[in-house]
Write a protein that holds these residues in place. Sequence first.
Motif, PDB file in Angstrom:
ATOM      1  N   ARG A  45      16.784  -9.902 -80.586  1.00 37.70           N
ATOM      2  CA  ARG A  45      16.049 -10.203 -81.825  1.00 37.70           C
ATOM      3  C   ARG A  45      15.148  -9.039 -82.207  1.00 37.70           C
ATOM      4  N   LEU A  46      14.481  -8.449 -81.216  1.00 38.20           N
ATOM      5  CA  LEU A  46      13.606  -7.298 -81.502  1.00 38.20           C
ATOM      6  C   LEU A  46      14.420  -6.076 -81.906  1.00 38.20           C
ATOM      7  N   ARG A  47      15.521  -5.838 -81.236  1.00 37.14           N
ATOM      8  CA  ARG A  47      16.363  -4.680 -81.571  1.00 37.14           C
ATOM      9  C   ARG A  47      16.946  -4.817 -82.969  1.00 37.14           C
ATOM     10  N   ASN A  48      17.273  -6.033 -83.373  1.00 39.37           N
ATOM     11  CA  ASN A  48      17.803  -6.250 -84.722  1.00 39.37           C
ATOM     12  C   ASN A  48      16.751  -6.002 -85.805  1.00 39.37           C
ATOM     13  N   LEU A  49      15.496  -6.026 -85.427  1.00 36.60           N
ATOM     14  CA  LEU A  49      14.417  -5.735 -86.376  1.00 36.60           C
ATOM     15  C   LEU A  49      14.100  -4.250 -86.455  1.00 36.60           C
ATOM     16  N   GLY A  50      14.812  -3.439 -85.684  1.00 31.63           N
ATOM     17  CA  GLY A  50      14.600  -1.999 -85.730  1.00 31.63           C
ATOM     18  C   GLY A  50      13.846  -1.445 -84.540  1.00 31.63           C
ATOM     19  N   LEU A  51      13.444  -2.285 -83.613  1.00 34.77           N
ATOM     20  CA  LEU A  51      12.757  -1.824 -82.410  1.00 34.77           C
ATOM     21  C   LEU A  51      13.815  -1.550 -81.340  1.00 34.77           C
ATOM     22  N   ARG A  52      14.483  -0.413 -81.459  1.00 31.76           N
ATOM     23  CA  ARG A  52      15.667  -0.125 -80.655  1.00 31.76           C
ATOM     24  C   ARG A  52      15.405   0.100 -79.174  1.00 31.76           C
ATOM     25  N   ALA A  53      14.335   0.751 -78.819  1.00 32.06           N
ATOM     26  CA  ALA A  53      14.092   1.110 -77.417  1.00 32.06           C
ATOM     27  C   ALA A  53      13.211   0.068 -76.730  1.00 32.06           C
ATOM     28  N   VAL A  54      13.605  -1.193 -76.798  1.00 33.18           N
ATOM     29  CA  VAL A  54      12.831  -2.268 -76.202  1.00 33.18           C
ATOM     30  C   VAL A  54      13.547  -2.742 -74.945  1.00 33.18           C
ATOM     31  N   TYR A  55      12.852  -2.635 -73.808  1.00 31.99           N
ATOM     32  CA  TYR A  55      13.402  -3.089 -72.538  1.00 31.99           C
ATOM     33  C   TYR A  55      12.345  -3.894 -71.809  1.00 31.99           C
ATOM     34  N   LEU A  56      12.775  -4.846 -71.024  1.00 34.23           N
ATOM     35  CA  LEU A  56      11.874  -5.654 -70.221  1.00 34.23           C
ATOM     36  C   LEU A  56      12.218  -5.413 -68.759  1.00 34.23           C
ATOM     37  N   ARG A  57      11.333  -4.702 -68.084  1.00 31.75           N
ATOM     38  CA  ARG A  57      11.547  -4.416 -66.675  1.00 31.75           C
ATOM     39  C   ARG A  57      10.457  -5.116 -65.876  1.00 31.75           C
ATOM     40  N   GLY A  58      10.844  -6.138 -65.165  1.00 31.26           N
ATOM     41  CA  GLY A  58       9.890  -6.867 -64.349  1.00 31.26           C
ATOM     42  C   GLY A  58       9.189  -7.969 -65.116  1.00 31.26           C
ATOM     43  N   ASN A  59       8.211  -8.553 -64.443  1.00 33.14           N
ATOM     44  CA  ASN A  59       7.464  -9.662 -65.022  1.00 33.14           C
ATOM     45  C   ASN A  59       5.981  -9.457 -64.746  1.00 33.14           C
ATOM     46  N   ALA A  60       5.502  -8.242 -65.017  1.00 32.63           N
ATOM     47  CA  ALA A  60       4.130  -7.864 -64.691  1.00 32.63           C
ATOM     48  C   ALA A  60       3.099  -8.585 -65.557  1.00 32.63           C
ATOM     49  N   GLU A  61       3.394  -8.804 -66.824  1.00 35.51           N
ATOM     50  CA  GLU A  61       2.448  -9.440 -67.752  1.00 35.51           C
ATOM     51  C   GLU A  61       3.125 -10.590 -68.493  1.00 35.51           C
TER      52      GLU A  61
END
Length: 105
Positions: A45-61
Amino acid sequence: MPGGGFCKLPGGSVVVAIGLPSPAGDGGTVRILVHAANRARALTRLRNLGLRAVYLRGNAEPPTPDEVTAVLHHPDGLLWRTHEAVAPEPWHPIRALLRPSPGPR
């Protein structure tokens, strides 16, 4: 890069919270909340809005209970606010973040 995290809801869906650099270029970060069926769809959903370099690594926050409540009560399921807010700032719809700023006239 600022951290992020997720929490799985009893119904099987997830809420993803991720910190990204502010599009204003002021050196700050924004906290974005996404409600989706799973983590992959939330990031899509975020990438489709133009935020291409969005990754989730881990669960820190992971999202706080207040953040989960906010995103579940929003019709779009996408919210943001500045991450370093001194005073509690209201959540904004994602359209307000991605809206192009008016140029000089």
